[in-house]
Design a protein around this motif. Structure first.
Motif, PDB file in Angstrom:
ATOM      1  N   HIS A  55       0.832  -1.203   0.000  1.00  0.00           N
ATOM      2  CA  HIS A  55       0.000   0.000   0.000  1.00  0.00           C
ATOM      3  C   HIS A  55       0.864   1.249   0.000  1.00  0.00           C
ATOM      4  O   HIS A  55       0.632   2.186  -0.758  1.00  0.00           O
ATOM      5  CB  HIS A  55      -0.927  -0.003   1.212  1.00  0.00           C
ATOM      6  CG  HIS A  55      -1.713   1.265   1.363  1.00  0.00           C
ATOM      7  ND1 HIS A  55      -2.861   1.502   0.658  1.00  0.00           N
ATOM      8  CD2 HIS A  55      -1.503   2.365   2.121  1.00  0.00           C
ATOM      9  CE1 HIS A  55      -3.323   2.688   0.985  1.00  0.00           C
ATOM     10  NE2 HIS A  55      -2.521   3.236   1.874  1.00  0.00           N
ATOM     11  N   GLU A  56       1.857   1.279   0.834  1.00  0.00           N
ATOM     12  CA  GLU A  56       2.735   2.444   0.907  1.00  0.00           C
ATOM     13  C   GLU A  56       3.594   2.586  -0.341  1.00  0.00           C
ATOM     14  O   GLU A  56       3.896   3.688  -0.773  1.00  0.00           O
ATOM     15  CB  GLU A  56       3.617   2.371   2.153  1.00  0.00           C
ATOM     16  CG  GLU A  56       2.839   2.503   3.445  1.00  0.00           C
ATOM     17  CD  GLU A  56       2.079   3.818   3.548  1.00  0.00           C
ATOM     18  OE1 GLU A  56       2.585   4.858   3.069  1.00  0.00           O
ATOM     19  OE2 GLU A  56       0.967   3.813   4.086  1.00  0.00           O
ATOM     20  N   LEU A  57       3.974   1.469  -0.937  1.00  0.00           N
ATOM     21  CA  LEU A  57       4.777   1.500  -2.152  1.00  0.00           C
ATOM     22  C   LEU A  57       3.991   2.115  -3.311  1.00  0.00           C
ATOM     23  O   LEU A  57       4.540   2.887  -4.098  1.00  0.00           O
ATOM     24  CB  LEU A  57       5.221   0.084  -2.523  1.00  0.00           C
ATOM     25  CG  LEU A  57       6.088  -0.067  -3.762  1.00  0.00           C
ATOM     26  CD1 LEU A  57       7.446   0.583  -3.505  1.00  0.00           C
ATOM     27  CD2 LEU A  57       6.262  -1.521  -4.114  1.00  0.00           C
ATOM     28  N   LEU A  58       2.702   1.836  -3.396  1.00  0.00           N
ATOM     29  CA  LEU A  58       1.868   2.315  -4.498  1.00  0.00           C
ATOM     30  C   LEU A  58       1.039   3.542  -4.129  1.00  0.00           C
ATOM     31  O   LEU A  58       0.173   3.957  -4.880  1.00  0.00           O
ATOM     32  CB  LEU A  58       0.941   1.184  -4.967  1.00  0.00           C
ATOM     33  CG  LEU A  58       1.652  -0.061  -5.477  1.00  0.00           C
ATOM     34  CD1 LEU A  58       0.662  -1.171  -5.732  1.00  0.00           C
ATOM     35  CD2 LEU A  58       2.462   0.238  -6.711  1.00  0.00           C
ATOM     36  N   HIS A  59       1.305   4.127  -2.981  1.00  0.00           N
ATOM     37  CA  HIS A  59       0.510   5.228  -2.454  1.00  0.00           C
ATOM     38  C   HIS A  59       0.468   6.433  -3.403  1.00  0.00           C
ATOM     39  O   HIS A  59      -0.605   6.966  -3.684  1.00  0.00           O
ATOM     40  CB  HIS A  59       1.082   5.649  -1.101  1.00  0.00           C
ATOM     41  CG  HIS A  59       0.206   6.585  -0.343  1.00  0.00           C
ATOM     42  ND1 HIS A  59       0.105   6.559   1.004  1.00  0.00           N
ATOM     43  CD2 HIS A  59      -0.614   7.581  -0.748  1.00  0.00           C
ATOM     44  CE1 HIS A  59      -0.736   7.496   1.390  1.00  0.00           C
ATOM     45  NE2 HIS A  59      -1.183   8.126   0.343  1.00  0.00           N
ATOM     46  N   ASP A  60       1.602   6.862  -3.894  1.00  0.00           N
ATOM     47  CA  ASP A  60       1.630   8.041  -4.764  1.00  0.00           C
ATOM     48  C   ASP A  60       0.927   7.778  -6.093  1.00  0.00           C
ATOM     49  O   ASP A  60       0.253   8.656  -6.630  1.00  0.00           O
ATOM     50  CB  ASP A  60       3.067   8.487  -5.013  1.00  0.00           C
ATOM     51  CG  ASP A  60       3.712   9.030  -3.754  1.00  0.00           C
ATOM     52  OD1 ASP A  60       2.969   9.481  -2.866  1.00  0.00           O
ATOM     53  OD2 ASP A  60       4.956   9.000  -3.669  1.00  0.00           O
ATOM     54  N   GLY A  61       1.054   6.578  -6.626  1.00  0.00           N
ATOM     55  CA  GLY A  61       0.354   6.232  -7.851  1.00  0.00           C
ATOM     56  C   GLY A  61      -1.155   6.256  -7.660  1.00  0.00           C
ATOM     57  O   GLY A  61      -1.902   6.644  -8.544  1.00  0.00           O
ATOM     58  N   ARG A  62      -1.574   5.865  -6.474  1.00  0.00           N
ATOM     59  CA  ARG A  62      -3.001   5.884  -6.147  1.00  0.00           C
ATOM     60  C   ARG A  62      -3.533   7.307  -6.187  1.00  0.00           C
ATOM     61  O   ARG A  62      -4.579   7.591  -6.746  1.00  0.00           O
ATOM     62  CB  ARG A  62      -3.170   5.262  -4.767  1.00  0.00           C
ATOM     63  CG  ARG A  62      -4.547   4.818  -4.429  1.00  0.00           C
ATOM     64  CD  ARG A  62      -4.563   4.110  -3.083  1.00  0.00           C
ATOM     65  NE  ARG A  62      -4.424   2.671  -3.270  1.00  0.00           N
ATOM     66  CZ  ARG A  62      -3.395   1.956  -2.853  1.00  0.00           C
ATOM     67  NH1 ARG A  62      -2.417   2.505  -2.208  1.00  0.00           N
ATOM     68  NH2 ARG A  62      -3.359   0.665  -3.072  1.00  0.00           N
ATOM     69  N   HIS A  63      -2.811   8.232  -5.580  1.00  0.00           N
ATOM     70  CA  HIS A  63      -3.237   9.634  -5.579  1.00  0.00           C
ATOM     71  C   HIS A  63      -3.122  10.249  -6.970  1.00  0.00           C
ATOM     72  O   HIS A  63      -3.942  11.080  -7.351  1.00  0.00           O
ATOM     73  CB  HIS A  63      -2.426  10.448  -4.571  1.00  0.00           C
ATOM     74  CG  HIS A  63      -2.805  10.160  -3.165  1.00  0.00           C
ATOM     75  ND1 HIS A  63      -4.044  10.452  -2.638  1.00  0.00           N
ATOM     76  CD2 HIS A  63      -2.098   9.597  -2.153  1.00  0.00           C
ATOM     77  CE1 HIS A  63      -4.083  10.095  -1.380  1.00  0.00           C
ATOM     78  NE2 HIS A  63      -2.919   9.567  -1.057  1.00  0.00           N
ATOM     79  N   LEU A  64      -2.112   9.859  -7.730  1.00  0.00           N
ATOM     80  CA  LEU A  64      -1.934  10.378  -9.086  1.00  0.00           C
ATOM     81  C   LEU A  64      -3.121  10.004  -9.975  1.00  0.00           C
ATOM     82  O   LEU A  64      -3.557  10.810 -10.797  1.00  0.00           O
ATOM     83  CB  LEU A  64      -0.634   9.829  -9.689  1.00  0.00           C
ATOM     84  CG  LEU A  64      -0.292  10.291 -11.098  1.00  0.00           C
ATOM     85  CD1 LEU A  64       0.031  11.775 -11.083  1.00  0.00           C
ATOM     86  CD2 LEU A  64       0.873   9.501 -11.623  1.00  0.00           C
ATOM     87  N   LEU A  65      -3.670   8.820  -9.779  1.00  0.00           N
ATOM     88  CA  LEU A  65      -4.823   8.372 -10.560  1.00  0.00           C
ATOM     89  C   LEU A  65      -6.153   8.869  -9.992  1.00  0.00           C
ATOM     90  O   LEU A  65      -7.201   8.639 -10.595  1.00  0.00           O
ATOM     91  CB  LEU A  65      -4.844   6.838 -10.623  1.00  0.00           C
ATOM     92  CG  LEU A  65      -3.695   6.207 -11.396  1.00  0.00           C
ATOM     93  CD1 LEU A  65      -3.732   4.707 -11.240  1.00  0.00           C
ATOM     94  CD2 LEU A  65      -3.747   6.611 -12.846  1.00  0.00           C
ATOM     95  N   GLY A  66      -6.114   9.526  -8.857  1.00  0.00           N
ATOM     96  CA  GLY A  66      -7.332  10.055  -8.266  1.00  0.00           C
ATOM     97  C   GLY A  66      -8.132   9.047  -7.478  1.00  0.00           C
ATOM     98  O   GLY A  66      -9.312   9.243  -7.233  1.00  0.00           O
ATOM     99  N   VAL A  67      -7.497   7.958  -7.063  1.00  0.00           N
ATOM    100  CA  VAL A  67      -8.177   6.946  -6.269  1.00  0.00           C
ATOM    101  C   VAL A  67      -8.016   7.280  -4.800  1.00  0.00           C
ATOM    102  O   VAL A  67      -6.895   7.420  -4.317  1.00  0.00           O
ATOM    103  CB  VAL A  67      -7.582   5.544  -6.557  1.00  0.00           C
ATOM    104  CG1 VAL A  67      -8.244   4.476  -5.704  1.00  0.00           C
ATOM    105  CG2 VAL A  67      -7.707   5.213  -8.024  1.00  0.00           C
ATOM    106  N   PRO A  68      -9.110   7.424  -4.062  1.00  0.00           N
ATOM    107  CA  PRO A  68      -8.975   7.738  -2.641  1.00  0.00           C
ATOM    108  C   PRO A  68      -8.472   6.521  -1.865  1.00  0.00           C
ATOM    109  O   PRO A  68      -8.835   5.392  -2.156  1.00  0.00           O
ATOM    110  CB  PRO A  68     -10.404   8.096  -2.214  1.00  0.00           C
ATOM    111  CG  PRO A  68     -11.270   7.398  -3.198  1.00  0.00           C
ATOM    112  CD  PRO A  68     -10.497   7.343  -4.481  1.00  0.00           C
ATOM    113  N   CYS A  69      -7.641   6.772  -0.887  1.00  0.00           N
ATOM    114  CA  CYS A  69      -7.136   5.651  -0.085  1.00  0.00           C
ATOM    115  C   CYS A  69      -7.114   5.985   1.402  1.00  0.00           C
ATOM    116  O   CYS A  69      -6.607   5.221   2.184  1.00  0.00           O
ATOM    117  CB  CYS A  69      -5.761   5.219  -0.567  1.00  0.00           C
ATOM    118  SG  CYS A  69      -4.470   6.424  -0.336  1.00  0.00           S
ATOM    119  N   HIS A  70      -7.638   7.113   1.788  1.00  0.00           N
ATOM    120  CA  HIS A  70      -7.668   7.466   3.211  1.00  0.00           C
ATOM    121  C   HIS A  70      -9.102   7.647   3.629  1.00  0.00           C
ATOM    122  O   HIS A  70      -9.929   8.090   2.911  1.00  0.00           O
ATOM    123  CB  HIS A  70      -6.922   8.774   3.480  1.00  0.00           C
ATOM    124  CG  HIS A  70      -5.486   8.701   3.134  1.00  0.00           C
ATOM    125  ND1 HIS A  70      -4.559   8.082   3.912  1.00  0.00           N
ATOM    126  CD2 HIS A  70      -4.805   9.155   2.048  1.00  0.00           C
ATOM    127  CE1 HIS A  70      -3.382   8.184   3.354  1.00  0.00           C
ATOM    128  NE2 HIS A  70      -3.509   8.826   2.210  1.00  0.00           N
TER     129      HIS A  70
END
Length: 70
Positions: A55-70
């Motif tokens: 999760h932490e490894l892909l965290h920035d990619g998640r935000h870059l794609l606009g996927v909420p994770c928090h």
């Protein structure tokens, strides 16, 4: 009325338009891309049993794609 004797005959293809190897390769690549999309967008630590490392490894990619994770 058209003359059917002058029309070219339709012959079946001797080989398929796309080979089986290309289809299997495309299916494999597609499967890997779907797995990667799942890991980036939806994994919240379920795959990495050792904690939230993935999760932490892909965290920035998640935000870059606009996927909420928090």
């Amino acid at each position: 009325m058209s003359n059917l004797s002058n029309t070219p005959s339709v012959r079946p293809l001797d080989q398929p338009a796309v080979s089986a190897r290309v289809l299997w390769t495309a299916a494999g690549v597609g499967s890997l891309l779907l797995l990667l999309a799942y890991l980036v967008a939806f994994d919240q630590g379920a795959v990495s049993q050792g904690g939230m490392y993935l999760h932490e490894l892909l965290h920035d990619g998640r935000h870059l794609l606009g996927v909420p994770c928090h």
